[in-house]
Design a protein around this motif. Structure first.
Motif, PDB file in Angstrom:
ATOM      1  N   SER A 332       0.789  -1.095  -0.077  1.00  0.00           N
ATOM      2  CA  SER A 332       0.150  -0.004   0.113  1.00  0.00           C
ATOM      3  C   SER A 332       0.822   1.336   0.017  1.00  0.00           C
ATOM      4  O   SER A 332       0.305   2.403  -0.324  1.00  0.00           O
ATOM      5  CB  SER A 332      -0.785   0.117   1.190  1.00  0.00           C
ATOM      6  OG  SER A 332      -1.780  -1.131   1.143  1.00  0.00           O
ATOM      7  N   LYS A 336       0.243   3.342  -6.439  1.00  0.00           N
ATOM      8  CA  LYS A 336      -0.102   4.479  -6.285  1.00  0.00           C
ATOM      9  C   LYS A 336      -1.534   4.630  -7.252  1.00  0.00           C
ATOM     10  O   LYS A 336      -1.700   3.795  -8.237  1.00  0.00           O
ATOM     11  CB  LYS A 336       0.711   5.518  -6.962  1.00  0.00           C
ATOM     12  CG  LYS A 336       1.985   5.757  -5.904  1.00  0.00           C
ATOM     13  CD  LYS A 336       2.857   6.825  -6.786  1.00  0.00           C
ATOM     14  CE  LYS A 336       4.085   6.764  -5.813  1.00  0.00           C
ATOM     15  NZ  LYS A 336       5.031   7.728  -6.334  1.00  0.00           N
ATOM     16  N   GLY A 339      -5.449  10.949  -7.101  1.00  0.00           N
ATOM     17  CA  GLY A 339      -4.859  11.761  -6.441  1.00  0.00           C
ATOM     18  C   GLY A 339      -5.533  13.398  -6.503  1.00  0.00           C
ATOM     19  O   GLY A 339      -6.477  13.161  -7.460  1.00  0.00           O
ATOM     20  N   GLU A 345      -0.243  10.974  -8.780  1.00  0.00           N
ATOM     21  CA  GLU A 345      -0.833   9.749  -8.101  1.00  0.00           C
ATOM     22  C   GLU A 345      -0.419   9.435  -6.490  1.00  0.00           C
ATOM     23  O   GLU A 345       0.913   9.986  -6.358  1.00  0.00           O
ATOM     24  CB  GLU A 345      -0.590   8.662  -8.860  1.00  0.00           C
ATOM     25  CG  GLU A 345      -1.626   8.453 -10.096  1.00  0.00           C
ATOM     26  CD  GLU A 345      -1.491   6.983 -10.702  1.00  0.00           C
ATOM     27  OE1 GLU A 345      -2.549   6.592 -10.962  1.00  0.00           O
ATOM     28  OE2 GLU A 345      -0.421   6.553 -10.841  1.00  0.00           O
ATOM     29  N   VAL A 348      -1.890   4.357  -2.231  1.00  0.00           N
ATOM     30  CA  VAL A 348      -3.059   3.968  -1.503  1.00  0.00           C
ATOM     31  C   VAL A 348      -3.205   4.115  -0.024  1.00  0.00           C
ATOM     32  O   VAL A 348      -4.139   4.185   0.534  1.00  0.00           O
ATOM     33  CB  VAL A 348      -3.485   2.860  -1.965  1.00  0.00           C
ATOM     34  CG1 VAL A 348      -3.931   2.775  -3.735  1.00  0.00           C
ATOM     35  CG2 VAL A 348      -2.714   1.528  -1.699  1.00  0.00           C
ATOM     36  N   GLU A 350      -2.295   6.566   1.581  1.00  0.00           N
ATOM     37  CA  GLU A 350      -2.842   7.859   2.120  1.00  0.00           C
ATOM     38  C   GLU A 350      -4.486   7.781   2.293  1.00  0.00           C
ATOM     39  O   GLU A 350      -4.978   8.904   2.836  1.00  0.00           O
ATOM     40  CB  GLU A 350      -2.148   8.892   0.970  1.00  0.00           C
ATOM     41  CG  GLU A 350      -0.981   9.070   1.258  1.00  0.00           C
ATOM     42  CD  GLU A 350      -0.251   9.360   2.532  1.00  0.00           C
ATOM     43  OE1 GLU A 350      -0.764  10.096   3.128  1.00  0.00           O
ATOM     44  OE2 GLU A 350       0.705   8.844   2.835  1.00  0.00           O
ATOM     45  N   TYR A 351      -5.210   7.007   1.519  1.00  0.00           N
ATOM     46  CA  TYR A 351      -6.531   7.146   1.582  1.00  0.00           C
ATOM     47  C   TYR A 351      -7.076   6.705   2.823  1.00  0.00           C
ATOM     48  O   TYR A 351      -6.616   5.500   3.279  1.00  0.00           O
ATOM     49  CB  TYR A 351      -7.213   6.132   0.332  1.00  0.00           C
ATOM     50  CG  TYR A 351      -6.898   6.748  -1.065  1.00  0.00           C
ATOM     51  CD1 TYR A 351      -7.540   7.886  -1.402  1.00  0.00           C
ATOM     52  CD2 TYR A 351      -5.814   6.436  -1.541  1.00  0.00           C
ATOM     53  CE1 TYR A 351      -7.525   8.689  -2.731  1.00  0.00           C
ATOM     54  CE2 TYR A 351      -5.351   7.138  -2.928  1.00  0.00           C
ATOM     55  CZ  TYR A 351      -6.298   8.180  -3.488  1.00  0.00           C
ATOM     56  OH  TYR A 351      -5.990   8.746  -4.625  1.00  0.00           O
ATOM     57  N   GLN A 352      -7.989   7.065   3.362  1.00  0.00           N
ATOM     58  CA  GLN A 352      -8.810   6.936   4.570  1.00  0.00           C
ATOM     59  C   GLN A 352      -9.359   5.607   4.556  1.00  0.00           C
ATOM     60  O   GLN A 352      -9.136   4.723   5.621  1.00  0.00           O
ATOM     61  CB  GLN A 352     -10.004   7.791   4.927  1.00  0.00           C
ATOM     62  CG  GLN A 352     -10.509   7.562   6.193  1.00  0.00           C
ATOM     63  CD  GLN A 352     -11.649   8.667   6.599  1.00  0.00           C
ATOM     64  OE1 GLN A 352     -12.923   8.220   6.179  1.00  0.00           O
ATOM     65  NE2 GLN A 352     -11.481   9.743   7.222  1.00  0.00           N
ATOM     66  N   GLN A 353      -9.845   5.211   3.485  1.00  0.00           N
ATOM     67  CA  GLN A 353     -10.545   3.711   3.573  1.00  0.00           C
ATOM     68  C   GLN A 353      -9.387   2.630   3.432  1.00  0.00           C
ATOM     69  O   GLN A 353      -9.698   1.460   4.318  1.00  0.00           O
ATOM     70  CB  GLN A 353     -11.343   3.441   2.302  1.00  0.00           C
ATOM     71  CG  GLN A 353     -12.140   2.323   2.105  1.00  0.00           C
ATOM     72  CD  GLN A 353     -13.083   1.969   3.317  1.00  0.00           C
ATOM     73  OE1 GLN A 353     -13.363   2.783   4.062  1.00  0.00           O
ATOM     74  NE2 GLN A 353     -13.655   0.868   3.592  1.00  0.00           N
ATOM     75  N   GLN A 354      -8.259   2.844   2.946  1.00  0.00           N
ATOM     76  CA  GLN A 354      -7.192   1.726   2.867  1.00  0.00           C
ATOM     77  C   GLN A 354      -6.818   1.735   4.398  1.00  0.00           C
ATOM     78  O   GLN A 354      -6.356   0.781   4.763  1.00  0.00           O
ATOM     79  CB  GLN A 354      -5.985   2.294   1.777  1.00  0.00           C
ATOM     80  CG  GLN A 354      -4.986   1.040   1.803  1.00  0.00           C
ATOM     81  CD  GLN A 354      -5.552   0.175   0.898  1.00  0.00           C
ATOM     82  OE1 GLN A 354      -6.771  -0.016   0.529  1.00  0.00           O
ATOM     83  NE2 GLN A 354      -4.555  -0.582   0.458  1.00  0.00           N
ATOM     84  N   GLN A 355      -6.568   2.985   4.994  1.00  0.00           N
ATOM     85  CA  GLN A 355      -6.167   3.138   6.207  1.00  0.00           C
ATOM     86  C   GLN A 355      -6.886   2.192   7.497  1.00  0.00           C
ATOM     87  O   GLN A 355      -6.363   1.551   8.377  1.00  0.00           O
ATOM     88  CB  GLN A 355      -6.000   4.410   6.806  1.00  0.00           C
ATOM     89  CG  GLN A 355      -4.828   5.322   6.231  1.00  0.00           C
ATOM     90  CD  GLN A 355      -4.912   6.896   6.539  1.00  0.00           C
ATOM     91  OE1 GLN A 355      -5.519   7.363   7.441  1.00  0.00           O
ATOM     92  NE2 GLN A 355      -4.173   7.569   5.706  1.00  0.00           N
TER      93      GLN A 355
END
Length: 695
Positions: A332, A336, A339, A345, A348, A350-355
């Motif tokens: 992750s 990329k 963005g 880009e 991933v 950095e995305y809230q859902q991935q976190q």
């Protein structure tokens, strides 16, 4: 100047743990506020780190431990697992006396094997360790010749409890061992296939002896389930003895290096000495004898032995999750996608859902690893103490160990199950590649939710014990809870009048406050379950029916919460006591995330019980998101701490250099047959030309 951490210097750590390669992950590694090597000491010691390195160095250079790209056949899986088992067992990585002095070394050696190949670790454990431990725990002096044979690998064992038609219900087992006083023999018998011992690891192809659980019959009386050490195959030919029918159960959805088998006995004669009767058995005349006046004490002492499988499965599940989360976090940070407008880009990560898909399971991995290492060491010490005869509260420890393991084994197995699946999905299409290894981890972990007790049934055993202590909650002593799992009952009646006093995000995710919320939740669930059972009994239901009708939303949740409560508290205490301030600050954030993430799953109960009100649930959820965002820059280095060497991880997505796409390219282009025409290419041409003519 050399930096020191207790008795461990930083130079000692660097000697065991090499520098990481530079590459695409460097950006995140530079953002970390702690030292990733130092962080290992929250669950490891220098001696365990050194031992794992020793094991891995041996594997890295041994020809039997080299990976291959293509899948093996079932027979090849069985074969390579056995060869690796004997290669490992032939090595002395640490002297026996040192193992006794430091029980953590047992756990470290097992973890090192699991990080490479779970089938190998299971084979070693079942064939030698679990077999020997059962004999040590339940046998007498005349049984110890087996231990010498095990040590020299002249024999190999297995552990046979489950039957085709009975698993968790030990009282329903139908294999019998009938004592004949005139011959000083037991006759072991399987009445039909439904009573065949099954799912016995290492039995299918190789075991020469088995620990058999059978109903001890003498003078027309059934004395219940007892253990026997039973020769089943000739060690020289591996052919079964007359009167023994056995075989392999075949291919499974995972762990195919382990040869699970079945066995049946046709009036098979055993000498009286086959009974492992230190805790109870018949004398020469067939009269039952036990050193325990109170039958419950004998049962409690035996529970400590039986708990070993469940205790160590907690660590097995954690090892699978540990590898999966390392792979998914590293991928992750490299992958990329999209963005903001007019910008590059973004990773991933950095995305809230991935976190929120990954970071709570990163926190869970730390919580479970810290807990499981302690839990396994504790059980090993319990076993050593029993063998040495130095534990004056073996029954109390055995009973609590049984209850706690019956709760945390499901918690760990299900957390790993959900976490690994999230890791697989978070890696997108590339996560579906076998070369990513996440699918294998998912399949191998699946068994942890079933063997050594199906999870939902195990939770009943934990809740039964908890229900029995509720009525005497004000008189609980150290002997009742030597491991402290009942501390949530301190001032329970006063505690249950409380409501949540915290009304900010910061307060609701504070680790100390989260442990208090879990204490309330556990006490509340025990009270509500006890009241539900009592109400059903008052309405005329028998004890079985009352407990059966109290499982969903009550007893099952109670046991899960009881296990989570202990893990959260243990993690918090361990994090708070860690001497390095920078590591400690990050660890406490992990405590916050793990505690809040697990507590959020019980949101309905917190509101139903009146502890939460208004928008406290929303604030807790906001806190989870904030901690995820705060931990994202630390995630790669946290994964580095957990990561085994690359050759153990063996994933194109999770290598330490972060060169994901180079590894994918190498894998797909070198896979056997990937760039050649298939041998059956003529069938393609034929059917392609034939079908239009039929239309």
């Amino acid at each position: 100047m050399e930096k020191k951490m207790g008795y461990v210097t930083y130079d000692q750590l660097k000697e065991c743990i090499p520098d990481l390669p530079s590459g695409p992950l460097e950006k995140y590694r530079k953002q970390a506020t702690f030292d990733w090597r130092r962080m290992k000491l929250v669950y490891d010691s220098l001696s365990t780190i050194q031992l794992k390195k020793h094991v891995w160095d041996f594997m890295r250079t041994h020809p039997l431990f080299q990976h291959q790209s293509a899948s093996r056949t079932l027979d090849e899986e069985r074969h390579i697992a056995v060869k690796r088992m004997y290669a490992i067992y032939n090595e002395t990585f640490v002297p026996d006396l040192k193992l006794i002095d430091d029980p953590g070394l047992f756990q470290a050696q097992s973890e090192a094997m699991f990080m490479f190949d779970s089938a190998l670790a299971v084979k070693v454990s079942l064939t030698f360790k679990m077999f020997a431990n059962t004999i040590q725990g339940a046998g007498r002096d005349h049984h110890f010749n087996y231990l010498d044979d095990i040590e020299k690998a002249r024999i190999g064992g297995c552990f046979a409890l489950t039957e085709i038609s009975h698993g968790s219900n030990a009282r329903g087992m139908r294999t019998t061992a009938t004592y004949i006083p005139e011959k000083r023999q037991f006759i072991l018998h399987t009445p039909d296939f439904e009573a065949a011992k099954c799912w016995v690891g290492s039995l299918g192809k190789c075991a020469t002896h088995a620990i058999i659980y059978a109903m001890l019959m003498s003078k027309g009386k059934n004395h219940g389930l007892h253990t026997f050490v039973v020769p089943i195959r000739d060690p020289e030919t591996l052919l079964p003895y007359p009167g023994v029918t056995l075989g392999d159960l075949g291919e499974k959805i995972g762990l195919n290096g382990v040869d699970n088998g079945f066995v049946m006995f046709n009036n098979y004669h055993l000498p009286k000495e086959a009974a492992l009767d230190k805790l109870g058995g018949v004398d020469d005349n067939g009269d039952y004898q036990t050193p325990f006046r109170d039958p419950s004490k004998r049962f409690g002492a035996s529970l400590g032995i039986l708990s070993g499988g469940r205790v160590h499965i907690t660590s097995i599940s954690t090892a699978y999750l540990q590898k999966a989360i390392v792979i998914a976090i590293r991928y992750s940070a490299v992958r990329k996608q999209f963005g903001p407008p007019n910008s590059e880009e973004m990773p991933v990560m950095e995305y809230q859902q991935q976190q929120i898909r990954l970071l709570p399971y990163l926190a869970a991995t730390y919580a479970l690893r810290v807990f499981c290492n302690w839990f396994c060491r504790t059980h090993i010490q319990l076993t050593i103490n029993r063998f040495m005869g130095v534990d004056d509260n073996a029954a109390g420890r055995g009973i609590e160990m049984h209850a706690l393991s019956s709760a945390v084994k499901p918690v760990c197995g299900w957390t790993a199950r959900d976490g690994i699946q999230n890791c697989r999905e978070a890696c997108g299409g590339h996560g579906y590649l076998k070369a990513a290894r996440i699918g294998d981890l998912r399949n191998d972990n699946d068994a942890n939710c079933t063997y050594e007790g199906e999870n939902s049934l195990l939770l009943q055993q934990a809740s039964n014990w908890l229900l029995n202590v509720w009525s005497r909650r004000g008189t609980i002593t150290k002997d009742d809870t030597p491991y402290g799992s009942l501390q949530f009952l301190d001032n329970a009646d006063q505690l249950l009048f409380e409501t949540c006093p915290w009304n900010t995000v910061e307060e609701l995710i504070d680790p100390a406050n989260l442990t208090h919320m879990y204490k309330w939740l556990t006490a509340y669930m025990l009270k509500m379950t006890h009241e539900k059972v009592s109400t059903l009994k008052s309405s005329g239901k028998d004890n079985f029916s009352a407990k059966n009708d109290s499982q969903s939303f009550n007893a099952v949740t109670l046991s899960v919460v009881y296990g989570e409560n202990f893990i959260v508290n243990h993690f918090y205490k361990s994090a708070n006591a860690f001497e390095d301030a920078r590591c400690r600050n990050v660890l406490l954030k992990l405590v916050s995330l793990y505690g809040a993430f697990m507590l959020e799953k019980h949101m309905a109960t917190l509101y139903i019980g009146g502890f939460f009100s208004k928008d406290q649930g929303l604030l807790l959820r906001e806190g989870i998101l904030r901690v995820c965002a705060a931990l994202a820059p630390q995630a790669v280095s946290l994964a580095d701490t957990l990561a085994p060497p690359d050759f153990c991880l063996n994933s194109v997505l999770g290598m330490a250099d972060g060169e994901v796409y180079k590894h994918i390219q190498s894998s797909v282009m070198s896979y056997p047959g990937s760039m050649s025409r298939p041998e059956w290419w003529r069938d393609v041409v034929f059917w392609r030309s034939y079908i239009p003519s039929k239309l």
